[in-house]
Design an enzyme around this catalytic site. Sequence first.
Site, PDB file in Angstrom:
ATOM      1  N   TYR A   1      -2.815  -1.025  10.734  1.00 45.27           N
ATOM      2  CA  TYR A   1      -2.818  -1.575   9.532  1.00 45.27           C
ATOM      3  C   TYR A   1      -1.605  -1.130   8.358  1.00 45.27           C
ATOM      4  O   TYR A   1      -0.793  -1.833   7.925  1.00 45.27           O
ATOM      5  CB  TYR A   1      -3.885  -0.934   8.729  1.00 45.27           C
ATOM      6  CG  TYR A   1      -3.977  -1.045   7.239  1.00 45.27           C
ATOM      7  CD1 TYR A   1      -3.836  -2.523   6.707  1.00 45.27           C
ATOM      8  CD2 TYR A   1      -3.715  -0.063   6.368  1.00 45.27           C
ATOM      9  CE1 TYR A   1      -3.911  -2.498   5.254  1.00 45.27           C
ATOM     10  CE2 TYR A   1      -3.707  -0.051   5.100  1.00 45.27           C
ATOM     11  CZ  TYR A   1      -3.719  -1.442   4.588  1.00 45.27           C
ATOM     12  OH  TYR A   1      -3.716  -1.565   3.275  1.00 45.27           O
TER      13      TYR A   1
ATOM     14  N   LYS B   1       2.087  -3.261   6.622  1.00 40.78           N
ATOM     15  CA  LYS B   1       2.294  -3.336   5.298  1.00 40.78           C
ATOM     16  C   LYS B   1       3.978  -2.917   5.440  1.00 40.78           C
ATOM     17  O   LYS B   1       4.474  -3.772   4.502  1.00 40.78           O
ATOM     18  CB  LYS B   1       1.621  -2.404   4.496  1.00 40.78           C
ATOM     19  CG  LYS B   1       0.331  -2.750   4.430  1.00 40.78           C
ATOM     20  CD  LYS B   1       0.030  -3.820   3.837  1.00 40.78           C
ATOM     21  CE  LYS B   1      -1.360  -4.259   3.198  1.00 40.78           C
ATOM     22  NZ  LYS B   1      -1.518  -5.700   2.699  1.00 40.78           N
TER      23      LYS B   1
ATOM     24  N   SER C   1       0.999  -1.249   0.117  1.00 42.74           N
ATOM     25  CA  SER C   1      -0.045   0.120  -0.021  1.00 42.74           C
ATOM     26  C   SER C   1       0.786   1.118   0.000  1.00 42.74           C
ATOM     27  O   SER C   1       2.181   1.151   0.668  1.00 42.74           O
ATOM     28  CB  SER C   1      -1.001  -0.003   1.230  1.00 42.74           C
ATOM     29  OG  SER C   1      -1.374   1.254   1.440  1.00 42.74           O
TER      30      SER C   1
END
Length: 342
Positions: A150, A154, A125
């Site tokens: 989150y 990543k 992302s």
Amino acid sequence: MSKILVTGGTGYIGSHTVVELQNAGYEVVIVDNLDNSSIQILDQITQISGKKPEFHQFDLCDETQVIDFISKNQDITGVIHFAAHKAVGESVAKPLKYYRNNFFSLINLLSAFAGKEVNFVFSSSCTVYGQPDVLPVTEAAPVKKAESPYGNTKQIAEEILVETASVSENYHVISLRYFNPVGAHKSALIGELPIGVPQNLVPFITQSAIGKRGAITVFGNDYDTPDGSCVRDYIHVVDLAKAHIAALKRQEEGRMEKNFEIFNVGTGKGSTVLEVIKAFEESTGVKLDYKIGPRRAGDVEKVWGDVSKAEKELNWKAELGLEDMMKSAWAWENYIKDNSFS
């Protein structure tokens, strides 16, 4: 043709990628625990492609099941790993849920392939960039401290992949850093199925337009942008899906320059929230009810990607514009209205 494992293959991006893989002649096997998707999507994929992908339902956090599955599927040559929790707000409220799922699933997969050559495409992302110092943001931009668990998963997942690929030539890893995927397949048979209130702009727009939600709130109109609203790089989900096939081709053809590579996947163009609202109204003829609200904590002011590396080295380029994104998202929302998903 190669057999490709798609984890989270009944999800939003996963299902579109399965269709593109099948269209390209690949044999596809899906593993999904259906935590954030519907089993009915398998039939939708079959209607589009004419071929039902092999499907297995289990949790990739279960190491024993993962090892058993891979041992019984020695002909898998590539993995596209989508399966992960991805709601920023929920990750702040439930960090351990995100760390457990997003790390254990990745580690179990990599461990199960130990000693076996495999092409691995990772769903990453643009959140790893935070608010970039320079726009458009390139792959060489610094990775900044994550603003959510989150985003942190990543960043750390990429570190795990870098270090794993550095000690074994059997792992050929490409990490695709997505910008903002929106839209749906042109058939309107698959698209985004958010659980509860959508956290992303476009599904909230379509749900508001069809009467599921109230007025859309634009969080801030005083940013340093053309109209004061935040800027994002929106990419059609079908274009994004095709980028995964391009990454696999690079791996299969031996064109990787090192065992771990990173590519931005976007359009290379930013659009404001108000421009997206206008594009929806103009492409569908539906008037939206929206209001200006205060800025939202944690929002990045503006970000869009430099995608020249992907265009040059993956031989891939986004082809669909904002109008295509809005039209297809609206067609999908209308399909959902007339068809139940569970």
